[in-house]
Write an enzyme that holds these catalytic residues in place. Structure first.
Site, PDB file in Angstrom:
ATOM      1  N   ARG A  98      -6.694  -6.415  25.784  1.00 51.71           N
ATOM      2  CA  ARG A  98      -5.657  -6.911  26.749  1.00 51.71           C
ATOM      3  C   ARG A  98      -6.217  -7.589  27.912  1.00 51.71           C
ATOM      4  O   ARG A  98      -5.672  -7.834  29.060  1.00 51.71           O
ATOM      5  CB  ARG A  98      -4.862  -5.732  27.509  1.00 51.71           C
ATOM      6  CG  ARG A  98      -4.045  -5.003  26.280  1.00 51.71           C
ATOM      7  CD  ARG A  98      -2.729  -5.697  26.049  1.00 51.71           C
ATOM      8  NE  ARG A  98      -1.851  -4.946  25.136  1.00 51.71           N
ATOM      9  CZ  ARG A  98      -0.827  -4.322  25.508  1.00 51.71           C
ATOM     10  NH1 ARG A  98      -0.441  -4.378  26.829  1.00 51.71           N
ATOM     11  NH2 ARG A  98      -0.003  -3.718  24.772  1.00 51.71           N
ATOM     12  N   ARG A 152      -1.919  -9.244  32.409  1.00 55.34           N
ATOM     13  CA  ARG A 152      -1.429  -9.260  33.816  1.00 55.34           C
ATOM     14  C   ARG A 152      -2.767  -8.919  34.853  1.00 55.34           C
ATOM     15  O   ARG A 152      -2.478  -9.174  36.248  1.00 55.34           O
ATOM     16  CB  ARG A 152      -0.444  -8.031  33.747  1.00 55.34           C
ATOM     17  CG  ARG A 152       1.034  -8.410  33.481  1.00 55.34           C
ATOM     18  CD  ARG A 152       1.866  -7.260  33.173  1.00 55.34           C
ATOM     19  NE  ARG A 152       1.280  -6.324  32.349  1.00 55.34           N
ATOM     20  CZ  ARG A 152       1.682  -5.293  31.704  1.00 55.34           C
ATOM     21  NH1 ARG A 152       2.707  -4.932  32.193  1.00 55.34           N
ATOM     22  NH2 ARG A 152       1.060  -4.481  30.621  1.00 55.34           N
ATOM     23  N   ARG A 210       3.259 -17.165  33.734  1.00 52.60           N
ATOM     24  CA  ARG A 210       4.145 -16.277  33.127  1.00 52.60           C
ATOM     25  C   ARG A 210       5.439 -16.419  34.145  1.00 52.60           C
ATOM     26  O   ARG A 210       6.628 -16.333  33.927  1.00 52.60           O
ATOM     27  CB  ARG A 210       3.943 -14.926  33.191  1.00 52.60           C
ATOM     28  CG  ARG A 210       4.936 -13.810  32.528  1.00 52.60           C
ATOM     29  CD  ARG A 210       4.329 -12.570  32.677  1.00 52.60           C
ATOM     30  NE  ARG A 210       5.156 -11.629  32.042  1.00 52.60           N
ATOM     31  CZ  ARG A 210       6.113 -11.205  32.499  1.00 52.60           C
ATOM     32  NH1 ARG A 210       6.711 -11.869  33.491  1.00 52.60           N
ATOM     33  NH2 ARG A 210       6.764 -10.020  32.154  1.00 52.60           N
ATOM     34  N   ASP A 233       1.991 -10.395  20.442  1.00 53.40           N
ATOM     35  CA  ASP A 233       2.153  -9.400  20.387  1.00 53.40           C
ATOM     36  C   ASP A 233       2.079  -8.617  19.264  1.00 53.40           C
ATOM     37  O   ASP A 233       2.465  -9.222  18.329  1.00 53.40           O
ATOM     38  CB  ASP A 233       3.309  -8.815  21.322  1.00 53.40           C
ATOM     39  CG  ASP A 233       3.265  -7.447  21.829  1.00 53.40           C
ATOM     40  OD1 ASP A 233       2.790  -6.914  22.716  1.00 53.40           O
ATOM     41  OD2 ASP A 233       3.861  -6.436  21.052  1.00 53.40           O
ATOM     42  N   TYR A 283       7.577   1.783  16.023  1.00 55.29           N
ATOM     43  CA  TYR A 283       8.436   0.825  16.783  1.00 55.29           C
ATOM     44  C   TYR A 283       9.846   0.523  16.043  1.00 55.29           C
ATOM     45  O   TYR A 283      10.769   0.432  16.627  1.00 55.29           O
ATOM     46  CB  TYR A 283       7.678  -0.381  17.141  1.00 55.29           C
ATOM     47  CG  TYR A 283       6.694  -0.231  18.429  1.00 55.29           C
ATOM     48  CD1 TYR A 283       7.331   0.344  19.805  1.00 55.29           C
ATOM     49  CD2 TYR A 283       5.358  -0.189  18.174  1.00 55.29           C
ATOM     50  CE1 TYR A 283       6.637   0.572  20.741  1.00 55.29           C
ATOM     51  CE2 TYR A 283       4.405   0.195  19.284  1.00 55.29           C
ATOM     52  CZ  TYR A 283       4.976   0.413  20.421  1.00 55.29           C
ATOM     53  OH  TYR A 283       4.046   0.801  21.572  1.00 55.29           O
TER      54      TYR A 283
HETATM   55  O1  CP3 Z   1      -5.082  -9.897  25.772  1.00 48.85           O
HETATM   56  C1  CP3 Z   1      -4.733  -9.367  24.629  1.00 48.85           C
HETATM   57  O2  CP3 Z   1      -5.198  -8.293  23.985  1.00 48.85           O
HETATM   58  C2  CP3 Z   1      -3.996 -10.200  23.729  1.00 48.85           C
HETATM   59  C3  CP3 Z   1      -2.632  -9.938  23.925  1.00 48.85           C
HETATM   60  C4  CP3 Z   1      -1.903  -8.408  23.498  1.00 48.85           C
HETATM   61  C5  CP3 Z   1      -0.543  -8.236  24.036  1.00 48.85           C
HETATM   62  N1  CP3 Z   1      -0.279  -7.039  23.281  1.00 48.85           N
HETATM   63  C6  CP3 Z   1       0.013  -8.789  25.057  1.00 48.85           C
HETATM   64  C7  CP3 Z   1       1.031  -7.867  25.958  1.00 48.85           C
HETATM   65  C8  CP3 Z   1      -2.246  -7.759  22.609  1.00 48.85           C
HETATM   66  C9  CP3 Z   1      -3.416  -7.528  21.540  1.00 48.85           C
HETATM   67  C10 CP3 Z   1      -1.168  -6.608  22.320  1.00 48.85           C
HETATM   68  C11 CP3 Z   1      -1.290  -5.732  21.426  1.00 48.85           C
HETATM   69  C12 CP3 Z   1      -0.066  -4.531  21.619  1.00 48.85           C
HETATM   70  N2  CP3 Z   1       1.280  -4.706  21.567  1.00 48.85           N
HETATM   71  C13 CP3 Z   1      -0.220  -3.265  21.248  1.00 48.85           C
HETATM   72  C14 CP3 Z   1      -1.522  -2.576  20.493  1.00 48.85           C
HETATM   73  C15 CP3 Z   1      -2.533  -2.422  21.624  1.00 48.85           C
HETATM   74  C16 CP3 Z   1      -2.377  -1.207  22.326  1.00 48.85           C
HETATM   75  O3  CP3 Z   1      -2.139  -1.466  23.639  1.00 48.85           O
HETATM   76  O4  CP3 Z   1      -2.330   0.126  21.819  1.00 48.85           O
HETATM   77  C17 CP3 Z   1       0.793  -2.559  21.273  1.00 48.85           C
HETATM   78  C18 CP3 Z   1       1.144  -0.885  21.084  1.00 48.85           C
HETATM   79  C19 CP3 Z   1       2.029  -3.353  21.783  1.00 48.85           C
HETATM   80  C20 CP3 Z   1       3.270  -3.202  22.025  1.00 48.85           C
HETATM   81  C21 CP3 Z   1       3.427  -3.469  23.508  1.00 48.85           C
HETATM   82  N3  CP3 Z   1       3.578  -4.878  24.263  1.00 48.85           N
HETATM   83  C22 CP3 Z   1       3.914  -2.631  24.571  1.00 48.85           C
HETATM   84  C23 CP3 Z   1       4.250  -1.151  24.371  1.00 48.85           C
HETATM   85  C24 CP3 Z   1       4.244  -3.467  25.688  1.00 48.85           C
HETATM   86  C25 CP3 Z   1       4.676  -2.818  27.101  1.00 48.85           C
HETATM   87  C26 CP3 Z   1       3.690  -2.125  27.782  1.00 48.85           C
HETATM   88  C27 CP3 Z   1       2.862  -3.160  28.743  1.00 48.85           C
HETATM   89  O5  CP3 Z   1       1.638  -3.295  28.514  1.00 48.85           O
HETATM   90  O6  CP3 Z   1       3.612  -3.761  29.447  1.00 48.85           O
HETATM   91  C28 CP3 Z   1       3.760  -4.711  25.593  1.00 48.85           C
HETATM   92  C29 CP3 Z   1       3.844  -5.922  26.491  1.00 48.85           C
HETATM   93  C30 CP3 Z   1       2.824  -6.761  26.452  1.00 48.85           C
HETATM   94  N4  CP3 Z   1       2.011  -7.076  25.593  1.00 48.85           N
HETATM   95  C31 CP3 Z   1       2.131  -7.269  27.767  1.00 48.85           C
HETATM   96  C32 CP3 Z   1       1.327  -7.966  27.352  1.00 48.85           C
HETATM   97  C33 CP3 Z   1       0.469  -9.156  28.400  1.00 48.85           C
HETATM   98  C34 CP3 Z   1       2.903  -7.268  29.135  1.00 48.85           C
HETATM   99  C35 CP3 Z   1       3.934  -8.215  29.388  1.00 48.85           C
HETATM  100  C36 CP3 Z   1       3.980  -8.584  30.464  1.00 48.85           C
HETATM  101  O7  CP3 Z   1       3.446  -9.731  30.511  1.00 48.85           O
HETATM  102  O8  CP3 Z   1       4.883  -8.323  31.195  1.00 48.85           O
END
Ligand code: CP3
Length: 345
Positions: free
Chosen positions: A26, A30, A39, A76, A154
């Site tokens: 991640r 953010r 964004r 994602d 999901y």
């Molecule tokens: O930098 C990186 O790692 C690459 C980007 C990345 C994102 N999601 C961007 C993202 C990666 C590798 C993921 C994987 C992901 N997405 C997982 C597996 C990793 C983990 O954390 O267990 C999962 C379960 C998801 C599903 C997901 N995406 C959820 C549950 C959420 C909401 C919770 C949150 O963190 O906000 C997201 C949103 C998300 N994915 C964001 C980002 C940057 C936040 C969105 C935003 O910018 O508002």
């Protein structure tokens, strides 16, 4: 194209390294004000994911700003169910929400499993191509996908959950449906990872974020069975398997045809190393909350972790994704500490 800093690829393959490579799950997101700025000019997260030029831009930000040893493509895991026809909304402060879920054979009709990856997920492969062009070989680019079990969660639950009881319910009430859906997800995931590799991903990681909610036997039946198909199919580039919370299955995972096993912060790195020997690289596992502590404490705790490593076969990371309110300066301290660590041979 020749990669200038290929430390992480060498570490994954078990080759010799001068120091431990480091990146953060991640990292593109953010924590960086520069990410939030990109964004804020768009309608939201999904537009960013679906706009290859902007996705490439935020993918490269942590390489420029944090000095990590790898980029991970900004996307994602949920783009896969979406490509199957289950669209989702990313609800601010709540997370993903799917209008349709699959909880019966009937529900399988809502999704398609036989489609052209470039056609529906071409925005991801395009982002990979642009990122590599712009990175110009500075560091490797990591591609990724969710594990079939986590994607199943999901697609059946329809949103985040602490227990995923709707998903787990199906394992008891309709295991045939569960296997059918998991098998279809697996097939698409393999095609998707191969498309990312063809587009230029230098290594790939599978995220099984919800591995830890299943007991050992159920995880073997509904998780590892399908993970293993992916591990066998991905032969082109190094593969990392990160199954969060799968304490009871780390040995089984290390036996799969992967290069690297992701370790979360509740797992004991030294114990796992002892159990699996030198055959796999381990990735992790600093508690993401360490980055809330002072700079000196981050340095101390990072060095403590590094001191427990008894092998070169490590890629340093947190035990899960970095939390969004972490100060990027704290992340830099973590990265610098790893880079300055005196490497013992
Ligand atoms: O930098 C990186 O790692 C690459 C980007 C990345 C994102 N999601 C961007 C993202 C990666 C590798 C993921 C994987 C992901 N997405 C997982 C597996 C990793 C983990 O954390 O267990 C999962 C379960 C998801 C599903 C997901 N995406 C959820 C549950 C959420 C909401 C919770 C949150 O963190 O906000 C997201 C949103 C998300 N994915 C964001 C980002 C940057 C936040 C969105 C935003 O910018 O508002």
């Amino acid at each position: 194209m020749k990669i200038q800093n290929d430390l992480i690829l060498r570490a994954a393959r078990g080759e010799s390294i001068e120091r431990y490579p480091v990146w953060l799950m991640r990292q593109a997101g953010r924590i960086l004000p520069e990410y939030r700025a990109v964004r804020s000019n768009l309608s939201g997260f999904k537009e960013l994911v679906e706009t290859p030029e902007r996705a490439a831009e935020v993918t490269i930000q942590p390489v420029d700003l944090l000095d990590v040893d790898a980029a991970i493509i900004f996307s994602d895991i949920l783009v896969v169910p979406e490509a199957m026809g289950l669209t989702y909304q990313m609800v601010e402060k709540k997370g993903p929400w799917f209008e349709k879920t699959i909880r019966s054979e009937e529900g399988l009709k809502y999704a398609e499993f036989d489609f052209d990856i470039e056609d529906r997920l071409g925005y991801v492969t395009e982002a990979i191509r642009i990122t590599n062009r712009e990175l110009n070989g500075r560091v490797p680019l990591i591609g990724f996908a969710g594990a079939p079990w986590t994607i199943f969660c999901y697609m059946t639950e329809g949103q985040g959950s602490k227990t995923f009881s709707e998903s787990r319910k199906i394992l008891y009430t309709n295991p045939t449906l569960a296997h059918e859906l998991l098998q279809r997800i697996t097939k698409v995931t393999i095609q998707y990872l191969k498309a990312q590799i063809k587009a230029g991903a230098h290594m790939v990681q599978i995220f099984d974020s919800w591995a830890g909610i299943l007991g050992k036997d159920q995880y073997a039946e509904f998780g590892l069975k399908y993970m293993n198909q992916i591990a066998s199919a991905i032969t082109e580039v190094p593969l990392t398997i990160f199954a969060k919370g799968a304490y009871n299955s780390v040995i089984e995972i290390a036996e799969m045809d992967c290069n690297t096993v992701g370790i979360d912060w509740n797992m004991d790195m030294a114990q796992i190393r002892q159990a699996i020997g030198e055959k796999r690289t381990l990735q992790g596992n600093l508690d993401p909350c360490v980055l809330y502590s002072s700079h000196s404490e981050i340095e101390r705790l990072t060095n403590n972790m590094l001191n427990t490593f008894k092998s070169e076969r490590h890629i340093v990371n947190l035990g899960h994704g970095v939390y969004p309110d972490i100060d990027p300066e704290k992340v830099k301290t973590f990265i610098k500490t790893v880079k300055n660590y005196e490497f013992k041979r």
